[in-house]
Design an enzyme around this catalytic site. Sequence first.
Site, PDB file in Angstrom:
ATOM      1  N   ALA A  57      39.785  15.259  69.473  1.00 37.79           N
ATOM      2  CA  ALA A  57      38.934  15.443  68.302  1.00 37.79           C
ATOM      3  C   ALA A  57      39.027  14.213  67.394  1.00 37.79           C
ATOM      4  O   ALA A  57      38.868  13.091  67.864  1.00 37.79           O
ATOM      5  CB  ALA A  57      39.281  16.743  67.587  1.00 37.79           C
ATOM      6  N   SER A  58      39.356  14.392  66.115  1.00 38.29           N
ATOM      7  CA  SER A  58      39.278  13.275  65.168  1.00 38.29           C
ATOM      8  C   SER A  58      40.384  12.239  65.300  1.00 38.29           C
ATOM      9  O   SER A  58      40.363  11.228  64.588  1.00 38.29           O
ATOM     10  CB  SER A  58      39.237  13.801  63.728  1.00 38.29           C
ATOM     11  OG  SER A  58      37.961  14.347  63.467  1.00 38.29           O
ATOM     12  N   ILE A  59      41.324  12.433  66.211  1.00 43.28           N
ATOM     13  CA  ILE A  59      42.232  11.321  66.522  1.00 43.28           C
ATOM     14  C   ILE A  59      41.441  10.220  67.235  1.00 43.28           C
ATOM     15  O   ILE A  59      41.891   9.078  67.322  1.00 43.28           O
ATOM     16  CB  ILE A  59      43.439  11.815  67.345  1.00 43.28           C
ATOM     17  CG1 ILE A  59      44.301  12.753  66.486  1.00 43.28           C
ATOM     18  CG2 ILE A  59      44.301  10.651  67.823  1.00 43.28           C
ATOM     19  CD1 ILE A  59      45.548  13.274  67.173  1.00 43.28           C
TER      20      ILE A  59
END
Length: 376
Positions: A57-59
């Site tokens: 995801a947002s990593i």
Amino acid sequence: MTARLDQAIDRAIVSKRIVGTVVLVARDGEIIYRRAAGFADREATAPMSEDMIFRLASISKPVVSTAFMRLVEEKRIGLDDPVTKWLPDFRPRLANGETPAITLRQLLTHTSGLSYRFLEPKGGVYHRLNVSDGLDQPGLSLDENLRRLGQAPLAFRPGEGWSYSLGIDVLGAVIAKATGESLPDVVRTRVTGPLDMRDTGFAVADPSRLAIPYADGRPQPVRMTDGIFVRLWDGGASFAPSRAIDPASYASGGAGMVGTAGDVLRFLETIRKGGGDILSPATVAAMMRDQVGPQAHAQGLGWGFGYGWAVLDDPSGTGTPQSRGTIQWGGAYGHSWFVDPSRKLTVVALTNTAFEGMSGAFPSEVRDAVYGRNGE
């Protein structure tokens, strides 16, 4: 520290807040704690392992932002270029109908006026346009999602506010246009390849090691299926786990990557040490400097935003033991990480449980266990 971390992890698993996790802690370049715990697949009773691959995801954002800054160093692209230089048809308007210029820097820092569907009220324009957050709608093309996004009014004039957004997805399209390469190729040649992050990218290297994702539930987390809606604060997000193994799904710069905790740690340690072979120390220093101001509240009180992550400007009043200058972010599938440069400390905590592993009690419990009562 080891006993405190073990207790924090055990509590989260026994209380059925998370299903499984991999936690790594490095101090001054040396891994001083590593543990895989719980299940990668609860129903199959498959234990979590340290080499498990997670939907990041947002990593994805720090990795893609780093690839973008590499292109800035190569003078292939400019921070203050207008988006329309590279994407002439992407021209979202303000509510009054005006079409303001948006710069790449504003996309990078989430000051563009764009937003995320999961942050918008139910029934709002992002929902009506069926804008994807990069977590759902397998098979959707980037061109189509940008077309939908471009029809939504901007939340504010670019540069005059801060709102977490699909800006990094737009930036991914710019990267591809500016280089003539795909976003996955640019990320591989500029970041993950040089750092030997073999399991991290926009495609799953070994599907047998892909962790099963779960969503918050009572009395225990529920196994995710495509289309599941997971509540978060006053709203929530839609997930489609199959997106990660669907080659027709667009490479979401903000949410589309997969990878291991070890790869994420290696990347963050490279940043902490000044960029290694992928970026110059000056560029890394700019990325780790607040570019927006603490009024952004990017991770709550006292947190601004740099290039790719939140930056802690003022620890006083935040309740965190982290030092000024700490960088931090998370991932919607249930992840958190931070780097405290003053203490030469890097912490990665990946779970397979959304949203507890990102915004529940678990990230704070891991953080506090690392520092202890005396900040050590």
